[in-house]
Design an enzyme around this catalytic site. Structure first.
Site, mmCIF file in Angstrom:
data_model
loop_
_atom_site.group_PDB
_atom_site.id
_atom_site.type_symbol
_atom_site.label_atom_id
_atom_site.label_comp_id
_atom_site.label_asym_id
_atom_site.label_seq_id
_atom_site.Cartn_x
_atom_site.Cartn_y
_atom_site.Cartn_z
ATOM 1 N N LYS A 72 0.834 -1.197 0.000
ATOM 2 C CA LYS A 72 0.000 0.000 0.000
ATOM 3 C C LYS A 72 0.874 1.254 0.000
ATOM 4 C CE LYS A 72 -3.799 -0.625 2.360
ATOM 5 N NZ LYS A 72 -4.393 -0.929 3.667
ATOM 6 N N ARG B 246 -3.423 3.113 8.415
ATOM 7 C CA ARG B 246 -3.679 1.935 7.590
ATOM 8 C C ARG B 246 -2.498 0.978 7.639
ATOM 9 N NH1 ARG B 246 -4.700 4.532 1.768
ATOM 10 N NH2 ARG B 246 -5.939 2.632 1.465
ATOM 11 N N GLY C 9 -6.019 -10.638 6.442
ATOM 12 C CA GLY C 9 -6.175 -11.097 7.826
ATOM 13 C C GLY C 9 -5.734 -10.076 8.851
ATOM 14 N N MET D 290 -4.910 -5.982 10.480
ATOM 15 C CA MET D 290 -5.675 -4.986 11.205
ATOM 16 C C MET D 290 -6.609 -4.190 10.307
ATOM 17 S SD MET D 290 -4.476 -1.689 13.236
ATOM 18 C CE MET D 290 -5.005 -0.654 11.897
ATOM 19 N N ARG E 216 -3.144 -1.564 -6.645
ATOM 20 C CA ARG E 216 -2.286 -2.748 -6.555
ATOM 21 C C ARG E 216 -2.666 -3.697 -7.699
ATOM 22 N NH1 ARG E 216 -5.271 -5.017 -1.173
ATOM 23 N NH2 ARG E 216 -7.316 -5.102 -2.092
ATOM 24 N N HIS F 229 -13.721 -26.881 7.000
ATOM 25 C CA HIS F 229 -14.048 -28.248 6.599
ATOM 26 C C HIS F 229 -14.643 -28.292 5.193
ATOM 27 C CE1 HIS F 229 -16.812 -31.783 6.458
ATOM 28 N NE2 HIS F 229 -15.741 -32.386 6.950
ATOM 29 N N ARG G 154 3.666 -50.121 -11.160
ATOM 30 C CA ARG G 154 4.258 -50.549 -9.890
ATOM 31 C C ARG G 154 3.664 -51.884 -9.480
ATOM 32 N NH1 ARG G 154 3.005 -47.009 -4.720
ATOM 33 N NH2 ARG G 154 0.961 -47.956 -5.011
ATOM 34 N N SER H 236 12.024 -43.809 -9.607
ATOM 35 C CA SER H 236 10.927 -42.864 -9.443
ATOM 36 C C SER H 236 10.822 -42.585 -7.952
ATOM 37 C CB SER H 236 9.623 -43.464 -9.970
ATOM 38 O OG SER H 236 8.551 -42.601 -9.661
ATOM 39 N N GLY I 175 9.261 -41.870 -4.721
ATOM 40 C CA GLY I 175 7.941 -41.921 -4.095
ATOM 41 C C GLY I 175 8.010 -41.044 -2.859
ATOM 42 N N THR I 176 7.739 -39.761 -3.062
ATOM 43 C CA THR I 176 8.014 -38.811 -1.976
ATOM 44 C C THR I 176 6.961 -38.828 -0.874
ATOM 45 O OG1 THR I 176 7.141 -37.142 -3.467
ATOM 46 C CG2 THR I 176 9.538 -37.250 -3.205
ATOM 47 N N ASP J 34 5.957 -41.703 0.733
ATOM 48 C CA ASP J 34 6.596 -42.575 1.714
ATOM 49 C C ASP J 34 7.950 -42.029 2.152
ATOM 50 O OD1 ASP J 34 5.311 -44.936 2.755
ATOM 51 O OD2 ASP J 34 4.996 -45.498 0.661
ATOM 52 N N CYS K 237 6.799 -39.500 -8.314
ATOM 53 C CA CYS K 237 5.369 -39.764 -8.353
ATOM 54 C C CYS K 237 4.827 -39.441 -6.975
ATOM 55 C CB CYS K 237 5.080 -41.205 -8.749
ATOM 56 S SG CYS K 237 5.887 -42.414 -7.718
ATOM 57 N N TYR L 62 11.242 -36.182 -15.312
ATOM 58 C CA TYR L 62 9.806 -35.900 -15.377
ATOM 59 C C TYR L 62 9.206 -35.838 -13.976
ATOM 60 C CZ TYR L 62 8.952 -40.810 -14.266
ATOM 61 O OH TYR L 62 8.919 -42.018 -13.629
#
Ligand code: ADP
Ligand code: MG
Ligand code: MG
Length: 914
Positions: free
Chosen positions: A43, A112, A121, A123, A356, A478, A641, A795, A797-798, A800, A862, A882
Site C-alpha cells: 500500500k 492503515r 487477515g 488490522m 495494486r 471443513h 508398480r 521414481s 515416491g516422496t 513414503d 510420483c 519428469y
C-alpha cells in the site's frame, strides 16, 4: 537482521540514527517509490508511486517495516521512530495548513496497515483519527454539517475501540442498534446529529467499561496507540493464519500508513468506491467496480447499502468519471498489470487511495496476460509468469455462463472461492435431506447443501450435492478442504448469507430462500446467484489456454506424466497433455468388485499351489487392464508398480468380522458361512501388523510371495506383446516398490526378466521394457549408487519418503500439524510441498549417486508432490526427467515446469523458492 533474543538492556539505542523509518508522500513527490514494497509494504509503495506520478493522493507518510520488526523484538519502537514520525507529522501539518486534531480546521488522518503482500487477515483501518470532543465541534462548524461530524467521531471511537483497545464490535453495535430502535430509525443514516451525540456518550462509557480507561482525547496519543496496534496486529491469529496458508514469511513485518483524510460522506457530491481496470472474473477488458454516494471507507464493501456499478458514475459525475478512467488506465500501463484501486470523491474532487495488482481467476489471468501481450504491454515471456499454475484448474471444471448473470440476481459476491467451478441446484439444509432429494439413481437431482458450516457428519450429503455453500468458515474450513478434495464447487464463509438451519431458511439481501429454491454458485469467484443459471462445460482446448501454453511449453525441460490406474484416467491424462503414466498402482485393479474374491482366495491360500491357482484367475484381468493402458498411451512410457499394500487391506476388517461372527453365532450357529468367516478372521489375525506402513508391503510381498511378482510381470509383458501385435507401440516400465537394498532389487528384477524372456519365447515376439524401482526409503537414497546397478530407472515416491524421513505418518500427521504450523516449527505441510532441506536433500543424493553408477538413469517423481508448483520447480532444479501427478494436476505441473525452465533461462528473479 538482529535476533529475537536480544536482552532488554541492549535495546536502548538498537538502531543507528541513520535508519530512515519514515517516508513522506505529498506535495507532488514522495521519499519512496513503487519498488520499495519490502520497506513500505504494498500500500505504501503504491501511494508513493502514485504521488510521484502526480496523481491526486491525499498526503501522508509511511512508517516502514523495520519499525515493525523492531516492535516485534522489543514490544515497542525506538525513540528514533517516534522522532521521525513527529517530524513527518509536522511536515504534513504544514503542507495541509492544519494541525492534527486541533484548531478551527483540524487535520484528521487514517491509519492503515500494509505489508509487502496484501493480507486481508490483518488490522482494520482506523479512519478519522484526530477527532476528540473539541475537534468534532470544529469539524461540525467548518463543514456546516454537524451530523457528518458526529458520525465521523462515533465511527472513530468504534474503530479505535475495537482495533486498538480490543473491545468486541458487538458492544458498540448494541448501543447503536438500541439508539436506532429508540429513534425508530431504519437506516444508520436516519440518525440525526442529536442522536449521534447520544451514541458518542454511550460509546465512551463502553470504552471506559471494557478498556478500563477513557477514550484518548489527545490526538498524538491516539496516533501512537494506533500505530502500535498495527504493528501488534502483524502477530494476531488471523494474520498468522493467512500467512501460513499463503506461504508468507512471519519475519517481514508490516508498514503503517498515516494519511490525511478525505471525506466521501460529505453529501451527494461525495462518494467512495473500488474497482478493477479489467473484469477480475473473466479478464475482459472492461471497467469494473462499484461505488456509493455519500459514504465513507468500507461502507462500499460492507454490504450495509447496495453499491452502484462504476459505469453509472459517468452519468452522475462525468468529469470525475473521465478522470478516474484516465488515471486508472495510466496506472495499468505504468504497472503493466491489471490494477485494483480505491478512490474517494470529496465535493466533486477525486482522490486515489490505493492501487495494486488485482487478484483474478485463472481464466481471467490467462486472458489478461494474452491481451496485454497483444497490446504490447508485456512480453510473451512475462505472460508466462502472470498465471499461477494452480489456477489452471479453473479450465478443468464447468463454470457459470457469464452472459446469464444479471447483477440483480447476484446475492453476494463476497463468499470465499473455496473450490472452483459452478453448481446449479436446489437448496437443501441438511445432509440427510441432500441424500433424499438427490435420489439414488445414476443421474442425481442437483442439490446444493447450504449450511452455517459443515462438519464431518455432513459428508454423505456433501457427496451427493453438486455444490456447497456455507456462511461461516474460511479457505481452510471443513467445507473448503473437503470439496477441493472432491473436486466439487464450494463457496464458503459467505457472511452476507444468513443460514437458519432450524427454520430451514436462507436469508440474504432481504430475500428469503427455502429448501427447493434454485440457486447457482460460482466457486471460482465466491459468488452466489439466485435462480438456475446456464453453465459452460470445461474444455481443455480453450484457445486462450492453448496460446499461453504454447508460449510457456518451449521453456519446459522436464516431462509431465500422470498417475493413472485405469485406461479411462489415462485417456483423460493424455488429453491434458500427459506424456506418459508415471504411476499405475496395480492394487487398485485388485480392489475391483469382481476381482476381490480371487484376491482373497490368493491371500487365504495356505500353500503355493492354491495361491498360484488364484493368481491364475487374476492374470487375464490384469493383462486386460495393462493392455488398455498401453493402447491409451500408444508408445509413451507406462510405469507400472508391482503390488505394494499389505495383504490385510484386501480382507474385511477385523472388527467387522467379529461382529458378523457374533451375530451368526446367535442366529444361525450351524451356517457354513460361520466357519468360513472364522477362517478369514484367523488369517486376518495372522496378517495383523502393529505398523502396517512399515510392515509386510512393497517388494517384501514380492520377495515372500514370488508368485505375485511372476503373475504381474507376466500380465504386463503379455499385454505389451499383444498390443504390439496390434501394431501399437508400447513402453513398459516395471517398477519395484519400497526397495532398501540392492539384493531386494536383484531378487525382484530377476523374476521380472525371467518371466519376460519366457513370454517372449512363448509368443515369438519381444518388446522393449525397463525394470526400475521406486525410491521411497532414506536408505535407498543413500545406497542409490548400488541400486542403480540393477535399476534402469528411479521414481521417487516422496509420500513414503517424507513419511520415513520425518517419521510422520501421513494419515496421523493432522494431530500435530496444526500446532506445528502455528508454532512455526514447520512452514508447510511436508506432504503437500516437498521439504527441500531434508527429503529434498535425500532426493538430490539419490539422483547424484544413481547417475554416477548409471549415467543417463531416468529419474522421476510420483505422488502428491508431482502436482505442486513449488515441488515441480524443485524437481526441475535437481535435474529430474519428469514429474508425475494426478490427471487433473497435469496442466498445473506443465505450467509450473515451464515457469521453472523459463525463470532459469531468462534469469527471472523469484521463482517459487521461499
Ligand atoms: P484495506 O487494506 O482493508 O483495503 P485500507 O487501508 O485500504 O484497508 O482502507 C480501508 C478503507 O478506508 C478503504 O475504503 C479506503 O479507501 C478508506 N480510507 C483509507 N484511508 C483513507 C483516507 N485517508 N481518506 C478516506 N478514506 C480512506
Ligand atoms: Mg480491511
Ligand atoms: Mg484498501
Amino acid at each position: 537482521m538482529a535476533t529475537t533474543t536480544l536482552p532488554e538492556t541492549e535495546i536502548v539505542t538498537s538502531k543507528k540514527p541513520s535508519t530512515k523509518y519514515v517516508y513522506f508522500f505529498g506535495g507532488g513527490k514522495a521519499d519512496g517509490n513503487g519498488k520499495m514494497k519490502d520497506e513500505l509494504g504494498g500500500k505504501g509503495a503504491g501511494l508513493a508511486e502514485m504521488t510521484n506520478a502526480a496523481l491526486p493522493v491525499p498526503p501522508g507518510f509511511t512508517i516502514q517495516t523495520e519499525a515493525c520488526r523492531e516492535f516485534m523484538r522489543h514490544n515497542q519502537v525506538s525513540g528514533e521512530v517516534d522522532r521521525q514520525m513527529e517530524e513527518a507529522l509536522k511536515h504534513l501539518e504544514e503542507l495541509q495548513g492544519q494541525k492534527l486534531g486541533k484548531g478551527e480546521n483540524p487535520l484528521l488522518v487514517s491509519v492503515r496497515s500494509g505489508a509487502k503482500f496484501s493480507m486481508p487477515g490483518m488490522m482494520d483501518t482506523i479512519l478519522n483519527l484526530g477527532l476528540n470532543d473539541q475537534s468534532v465541534e470544529a469539524l461540525a462548524k467548518r463543514t456546516n454539517n454537524p451530523r457528518f461530524a458526529y458520525d465521523s467521531y462515533r465511527r472513530l471511537i468504534q474503530m479505535f475501540g475495537n482495533v486498538v483497545l480490543e473491545i468486541e464490535k458487538a458492544e458498540f453495535e448494541k448501543v447503536f442498534d438500541a439508539k436506532k430502535k429508540q429513534r425508530k430509525a431504519k437506516l444508520d443514516t436516519d440518525l440525526d446529529a442529536k442522536a449521534l451525540q447520544g451514541v458518542i456518550t454511550e460509546y465512551k462509557k463502553v470504552v471506559k467499561k471494557h478498556a478500563k480507561r477513557d477514550f484518548p482525547q489527545d490526538a498524538h496519543e491516539q496516533l501512537v496507540m494506533a500505530r502500535d496496534a498495527v504493528f501488534r496486529s502483524w502477530n494476531n491469529e488471523r494474520a498468522g493464519h493467512y500467512r501460513r496458508i499463503n506461504n508468507i514469511s512471519d519475519d517481514l513485518g508490516t508498514a503503517v500508513n498515516v494519511q490525511a483524510m478525505v471525506f466521501g460522506n460529505l453529501g451527494d457530491t461525495s462518494g467512495t468506491g473500488v474497482g478493477f481496470t479489467r473484469n477480475p472474473a473473466t479478464g475482459n477488458k472492461e471497467f469494473y467496480g462499484e461505488f456509493l454516494l455519500n459514504a465513507q471507507g468500507e461502507d462500499v464493501v460492507s454490504g450495509v447499502r447496495t453499491p452502484v456499478h462504476i459505469l453509472q458514475l459517468e452519468k452522475i459525475m462525468p468529469e470525475v468519471y473521465n478522470q478516474l478512467r484516465e488515471i486508472t488506465t495510466r496506472l495499468e500501463k505504468h504497472y503493466r498489470d491489471m490494477q485494483d484501486f480505491e478512490f474517494t470523491i470529496q465535493d466533486g474532487k477525486l482522490y486515489m487511495l490505493q492501487t495494486r495488482n488485482g487478484k483474478r481467476t485463472g481464466r481471467a489471468a490467462v486472458r489478461v496476460a494474452i491481451q496485454m501481450v497483444e497490446e504490447g504491454l508485456i512480453t510473451k515471456e512475462e505472460a508466462i509468469f502472470r498465471v499461477e499454475p494452480n489456477q489452471l484448474y479453473d479450465f478443468l471444471v464447468p463454470r457459470l455462463d457469464e452472459n446469464d448473470i444479471r447483477p440483480e440476481n447476484v446475492l453476494t459476491d463476497k463468499g470465499l472461492p473455496a473450490s472452483p467451478g459452478a453448481a446449479v441446484g436446489q437448496i437443501v439444509f441438511t445432509a440427510d435431506e441432500a441424500v433424499e432429494k438427490a435420489g439414488h439413481g445414476a443421474k442425481k437431482n442437483p442439490v446444493i447443501l447450504v449450511r452455517g458450516e459443515t462438519t464431518p457428519e455432513d459428508i454423505h450429503g456433501m457427496e451427493v450435492a453438486v455444490g456447497i455453500l456455507t456462511s461461516r468458515g474460511g479457505m481452510t474450513s471443513h467445507a473448503a478442504v473437503v470439496t477441493r478434495g472432491m473436486g466439487k464447487c464450494c463457496v464458503a464463509g459467505a457472511g452476507e448469507v444468513q443460514v437458519d438451519e432450524h427454520a430451514r431458511e436462507m436469508r440474504v439481501k432481504g430475500q428469503v430462500f427455502k429448501d427447493g429454491d434454485w440457486i447457482s454458485l460460482d466457486g471460482t469467484t465466491g459468488r452466489v446467484m439466485k435462480g438456475k443459471l446456464k453453465t459452460v462445460d470445461a474444455s481443455q482446448d480453450d484457445p486462450e489456454l492453448q496460446t499461453l501454453m504454447g508460449w510457456a511449453e518451449p521453456f519446459r525441460k522436464i516431462g509431465v506424466r500422470a498417475n493413472a490406474d485405469i485406461p479411462r484416467d489415462a485417456i483423460q491424462a493424455r488429453a491434458f497433455g500427459a506424456e506418459g503414466i508415471g504411476l499405475c498402482r496395480t492394487e487398485h485393479m485388485f480392489f475391483a468388485e469382481k476381482r476381490i474374491p480371487h484376491m482373497r482366495a490368493m491371500i487365504m491360500a495356505d500353500n503355493e499351489k492354491d495361491r498360484r491357482a488364484a493368481l491364475k484367475k487374476l492374470l487375464p484381468m490384469q493383462r486386460e487392464d495393462f493392455a488398455g493402458l498401453f493402447r491409451a498411451m500408444a508408445g509413451l512410457p507406462v510405469t507400472i508398480r508391482l503390488l505394494d499394500p499389505p495383504l490385510h487391506e484386501f480382507l474385511p476388517k477385523r472388527e467387522e468380522l467379529m461382529v458378523e461372527i457374533a451375530v451368526l453365532q446367535a442366529t444361525k450357529p450351524k451356517s457354513p458361512k460361520l466357519k468360513e468367516l472364522k477362517k478369514i478372521l484367523r488369517r486376518v489375525e495372522e496378517l495383523h501388523e502393529f505398523n502396517p506402513m512399515l510392515g509386510h508391503r512393497g517388494c517384501r510381498l514380492g520377495i515372500t510371495y514370488p508368485e505375485i511378482t511372476e503373475m504381474q510381470a507376466r500380465a504386463i509383458i503379455e499385454a505389451a506383446v499383444a498390443v504390439e501385435k496390434e501394431d501399437v507401440k508400447t513402453h513398459a516400465e516395471v517398477m519395484i516398490p519400497l526397495t532398501a537394498t540392492l539384493k531386494e532389487m536383484q531378487n525382484q528384477a530377476a523374476i521380472v526378466r525371467r518371466v519376460a524372456d519366457e513370454v517372449f519365447k512363448e509368443k515369438g515376439k519381444t518388446v522393449h521394457y525397463l525394470v526400475g524401482t521406486m525410491i521411497e526409503l532414506p536408505r535407498a537414497c543413500l545406497i542409490a549408487g548400488e541400486i542403480a546397478k540393477e535399476a534402469e530407472f528411479f521414481s521417487f515416491g516422496t509420500n513414503d519418503l517424507t513419511q520415513t524421513t520425518f517419521g510422520f505418518s501421513r494419515d496421523d500427521i493432522n494431530k500435530v500439524l496444526p500446532t506445528y504450523l502455528a508454532e512455526g516449527i514447520l512452514k508447510q505441510d511436508p506432504f503437500a510441498v516437498i521439504d527441500r532441506e531434508g527429503v529434498g536433500e535425500l532426493v538430490r543424493i539419490g539422483i547424484e549417486r544413481g547417475r554416477k553408477t548409471r549415467p543417463g538413469l531416468e529419474v522421476g517423481i510420483c505422488g502428491e508432490h508431482g502436482g505442486d508448483p513449488s515441488s515441480v520447480e524443485f524437481c526441475h532444479q535437481v535435474g529430474m526427467d519428469y514429474v508425475a501427478c494426478s490427471p487433473f494436476r497435469v496442466l498445473t505441473a506443465r505450467l509450473a515446469a515451464a515457469q521453472a525452465g523459463a525463470s532459469e533461462k531468462l534469469k527471472v528473479e523469484g521463482g517459487r523458492t521461499k
